[in-house]
Design a protein around this motif. Sequence first.
Motif, short mmCIF file in Angstrom:
data_model
loop_
_atom_site.label_atom_id
_atom_site.label_comp_id
_atom_site.label_asym_id
_atom_site.label_seq_id
_atom_site.Cartn_x
_atom_site.Cartn_y
_atom_site.Cartn_z
N GLN A 112 0.84 -1.21 0.00
CA GLN A 112 0.00 0.00 0.00
C GLN A 112 0.87 1.26 0.00
OE1 GLN A 112 -2.58 -0.46 3.39
NE2 GLN A 112 -4.11 -1.71 2.26
N MET A 113 1.92 1.19 0.86
CA MET A 113 2.82 2.36 0.93
C MET A 113 3.53 2.57 -0.42
SD MET A 113 4.50 1.89 4.72
CE MET A 113 5.59 3.26 4.46
N VAL A 114 3.89 1.46 -1.05
CA VAL A 114 4.57 1.56 -2.35
C VAL A 114 3.63 2.18 -3.39
CG1 VAL A 114 5.52 0.19 -4.26
CG2 VAL A 114 6.21 -0.30 -1.90
N ARG A 115 2.36 1.68 -3.37
CA ARG A 115 1.39 2.23 -4.33
C ARG A 115 1.17 3.72 -4.09
NH1 ARG A 115 -1.22 -2.85 -3.48
NH2 ARG A 115 -2.58 -1.90 -1.91
N PHE A 116 1.08 4.11 -2.79
CA PHE A 116 0.87 5.52 -2.44
C PHE A 116 2.05 6.37 -2.92
CE2 PHE A 116 1.46 8.99 0.58
CZ PHE A 116 0.25 9.66 0.42
N ILE A 117 3.24 5.86 -2.61
CA ILE A 117 4.45 6.61 -3.02
C ILE A 117 4.50 6.72 -4.55
CG2 ILE A 117 6.97 6.52 -3.07
CD1 ILE A 117 6.84 5.21 -0.27
N ARG A 118 4.13 5.59 -5.23
CA ARG A 118 4.17 5.61 -6.70
C ARG A 118 3.15 6.59 -7.25
NH1 ARG A 118 3.75 -0.13 -9.23
NH2 ARG A 118 5.84 -0.23 -8.30
N GLN A 119 1.97 6.58 -6.61
CA GLN A 119 0.92 7.50 -7.04
C GLN A 119 1.34 8.96 -6.84
OE1 GLN A 119 -2.92 6.74 -5.25
NE2 GLN A 119 -3.90 8.48 -6.33
N GLU A 120 1.92 9.21 -5.68
CA GLU A 120 2.41 10.55 -5.38
C GLU A 120 3.49 10.95 -6.40
OE1 GLU A 120 1.80 12.95 -2.99
OE2 GLU A 120 -0.03 11.86 -2.50
N ALA A 121 4.36 10.00 -6.69
CA ALA A 121 5.44 10.29 -7.64
C ALA A 121 4.89 10.58 -9.03
CB ALA A 121 6.42 9.12 -7.68
N GLU A 122 3.90 9.75 -9.42
CA GLU A 122 3.30 9.96 -10.75
C GLU A 122 2.59 11.31 -10.83
OE1 GLU A 122 0.81 6.62 -11.33
OE2 GLU A 122 2.45 5.25 -11.89
N GLU A 123 1.85 11.64 -9.75
CA GLU A 123 1.17 12.94 -9.73
C GLU A 123 2.18 14.08 -9.79
OE1 GLU A 123 -1.28 12.92 -6.32
OE2 GLU A 123 -2.81 11.58 -7.16
N LYS A 124 3.26 13.91 -9.00
CA LYS A 124 4.28 14.96 -8.99
C LYS A 124 4.94 15.06 -10.37
CE LYS A 124 6.46 18.09 -6.65
NZ LYS A 124 5.76 19.25 -6.07
N ALA A 125 5.18 13.90 -10.95
CA ALA A 125 5.79 13.89 -12.27
C ALA A 125 4.87 14.57 -13.29
CB ALA A 125 6.09 12.45 -12.69
N ASN A 126 3.58 14.28 -13.17
CA ASN A 126 2.59 14.92 -14.06
C ASN A 126 2.58 16.42 -13.89
OD1 ASN A 126 1.74 12.58 -15.32
ND2 ASN A 126 0.14 12.16 -13.78
N GLU A 127 2.62 16.85 -12.60
CA GLU A 127 2.65 18.30 -12.32
C GLU A 127 3.89 18.94 -12.96
OE1 GLU A 127 2.42 18.92 -8.16
OE2 GLU A 127 0.36 18.18 -7.95
N ILE A 128 5.03 18.24 -12.74
CA ILE A 128 6.28 18.78 -13.33
C ILE A 128 6.19 18.81 -14.84
CG2 ILE A 128 8.75 18.31 -13.62
CD1 ILE A 128 8.72 17.12 -10.77
N SER A 129 5.63 17.77 -15.43
CA SER A 129 5.51 17.70 -16.88
C SER A 129 4.61 18.80 -17.42
CB SER A 129 4.97 16.32 -17.28
OG SER A 129 4.78 16.24 -18.68
N VAL A 130 3.45 18.96 -16.70
CA VAL A 130 2.50 20.01 -17.11
C VAL A 130 3.14 21.38 -16.97
CG1 VAL A 130 0.32 21.14 -16.55
CG2 VAL A 130 0.45 18.64 -16.63
N SER A 131 3.82 21.61 -15.84
CA SER A 131 4.47 22.90 -15.60
C SER A 131 5.55 23.16 -16.65
CB SER A 131 5.06 22.90 -14.19
OG SER A 131 5.75 24.11 -13.96
N ALA A 132 6.32 22.10 -16.92
CA ALA A 132 7.39 22.25 -17.93
C ALA A 132 6.79 22.54 -19.30
CB ALA A 132 8.23 20.98 -17.96
N GLU A 133 5.69 21.83 -19.61
CA GLU A 133 5.03 22.06 -20.90
C GLU A 133 4.51 23.49 -21.02
OE1 GLU A 133 3.65 20.95 -24.68
OE2 GLU A 133 4.92 19.87 -23.26
N GLU A 134 3.94 23.99 -19.91
CA GLU A 134 3.43 25.38 -19.90
C GLU A 134 4.58 26.37 -20.09
OE1 GLU A 134 1.30 25.78 -16.30
OE2 GLU A 134 -0.53 24.79 -17.03
#
Length: 226
Positions: free
Chosen positions: A12-34
């Motif tokens: 569960q902790m791994v899934r949470f960390i992975r989800q957080e990482a993916e969300e953060k990565a998405n935010e970074i990707s979106v921010s970088a794209e902008e």
Amino acid sequence: MNDADVTQQIQQMVRFIRQEAEEKANEISVSAEEEFNIEKLQLVEAEKKKVRQEYERKAKQVEIRKKIEYSMQLNASRIKVLQAQDDLVNAMKDEASEGLLRVSENERPYKKLLNGLIVQSLLRLREPAVLLRCREVDRKLVESVLDNAVQEYAQKAGVHAPKVTIDRVYLPPPPKSADSHEPYCSGGVVLASQDGKIVCENTLDARLDVIFRQKLPVIRKHLYGQ
């Protein structure tokens, strides 16, 4: 807590960390794209601005060159028009000069004209002694009218008749041919005081020059309008 529970919590902790990482990565990707899009838009606008400025600069240069070329063509056209006008006026004067040469061919009216020219010259000079110069071909005609002209002048001026001497140095003769470039005289006389300080040039050519200068504005207006 047994091993299965521990493993489940870890997953569960791994899934949470992975989800957080993916969300953060998405935010970074979106921010970088902008940021990329913004920077790209800025670069595109900057290049567009440069292109517009360069176009405007070249357009101004083209417009300036057009104006310069138009001005040069206009000036050239004006010069051609003025030259054509001068050529026409000079042609008129040349035609008048040719007409003057025929004046002396008719002896009776030319003899009367010589008399008038001598009287007019004497009235301008008002000298007691005068030297008269004429064409050699006109000498006999001048001699035939001289006494009458002198008396006419004396009567008009209310003075004693002056002494008029015909010079042995003659005015140029009539032209030998139509295309002759030698000095010539169409007729008339030149009178001068004895000391030569006062001269009255009363040849037909000199009178044509004078009247042409005086009437040139009228001639141009008649030919070309305002």
